[in-house]
Motif scaffolding. Sequence first.
Motif, mmCIF file in Angstrom:
data_model
loop_
_atom_site.group_PDB
_atom_site.id
_atom_site.type_symbol
_atom_site.label_atom_id
_atom_site.label_comp_id
_atom_site.label_asym_id
_atom_site.label_seq_id
_atom_site.Cartn_x
_atom_site.Cartn_y
_atom_site.Cartn_z
ATOM 1 N N GLY A 14 0.813 -1.224 0.000
ATOM 2 C CA GLY A 14 0.000 0.000 0.000
ATOM 3 C C GLY A 14 0.839 1.264 0.000
ATOM 4 N N HIS A 15 2.099 1.149 0.431
ATOM 5 C CA HIS A 15 2.956 2.335 0.489
ATOM 6 C C HIS A 15 4.040 2.327 -0.577
ATOM 7 N N CYS A 40 0.066 10.769 1.534
ATOM 8 C CA CYS A 40 -0.391 9.581 2.253
ATOM 9 C C CYS A 40 -0.134 9.765 3.751
ATOM 10 N N CYS A 74 1.628 7.971 5.462
ATOM 11 C CA CYS A 74 3.026 7.597 5.721
ATOM 12 C C CYS A 74 3.985 8.743 5.430
ATOM 13 N N CYS A 101 0.950 7.287 -2.862
ATOM 14 C CA CYS A 101 1.026 5.842 -2.599
ATOM 15 C C CYS A 101 -0.176 5.115 -3.227
#
Length: 317
Positions: A163-164, A174, A176, A181
């Motif tokens: 997912g990243h 995102c 993160c 992402c």
Amino acid sequence: MKYYIGIDLGGTNIKAGVVDEKFSIVSKASCKTNLPRAAEEICRDMAETALKAVELAGLTLSEIESVGIGTPGTANSADGIIEYSNNLGFLDFHVVEMMKTFIDKPCFVENDANAAAYGEYIAGAAKGADDAVCITLGTGVGSGIIIGGKIYSGFNFAGGEIGHTVIDPNGPQCTCGRHGCFEVFSSATALVRMTREAMLENKGSIMWKMNEDDGKISARTAFNAMREGDRAGREVVNKYIKYLACGITNVINTFQPDILCIGGGVCNEGDPLLLPLKELVAKEVYTKNSAKNTEIVIAELGNDAGIIGAAFLGLSH
Ligand SMILES: [Zn+2]
């Protein structure tokens, strides 16, 4: 018959189940996680919930082989430690050691997305594969990678965060910290964001009208509007599937798994999602001219994947 305990530890609920050797859930129990709380208290509640499930199954602890826990965050499965979980506030929590003080059985811990992927691998949509990748489209994009029957999580147990990986460096930011992402485009949250944006730009659309009627926008809104013949709804669905196909193609080009399994509420849309997705991926994958290509399937176990996968973590290492 042999029985195993699987625990799915979440930010909202602690769910435990007794699973038999044929991967069927015999009984389930749950309680609230009630964050924020001390790790020790959460561990005690996990044990009590597990014991309740054993009782509901009409079994005693002597008939249980092992206990497995799926947790958010980074789980060091070799040492039985949850090294970090932002969600639960854990830092170097020796969960296996503590669980054994409550239930004296072999105990295993794993990241929750990895445990759910392992569930689909042993008992669900990815059953029979050697290598599989399972991706869950929810609030974020969760993922688990199984290679040759083992969960792959890298040297530091933090791997498999598909997912990243970035799809568009100029995309929205995102959680993160990076921009664009896979998760920012393909989670259910992302679909809701795209739907809202398209509504605002298309105030004459059926989607806009649906929003005025009930005021709620969900991951289903654009699909529902599309089914009613709405152009704006169709455009949102096409855009969402385009990004999803891009992320999935990246995964296939990297791992070439026998099976790539997608799950999460969005997958309930079925063929209107799956058919165009498969078509786009087939056009894009590196191996498009090969006779052997990754099969894309919808997850089968739903919310039970986490419990079933956790129950059999003893086999995954
Ligand atoms: Zn990210």
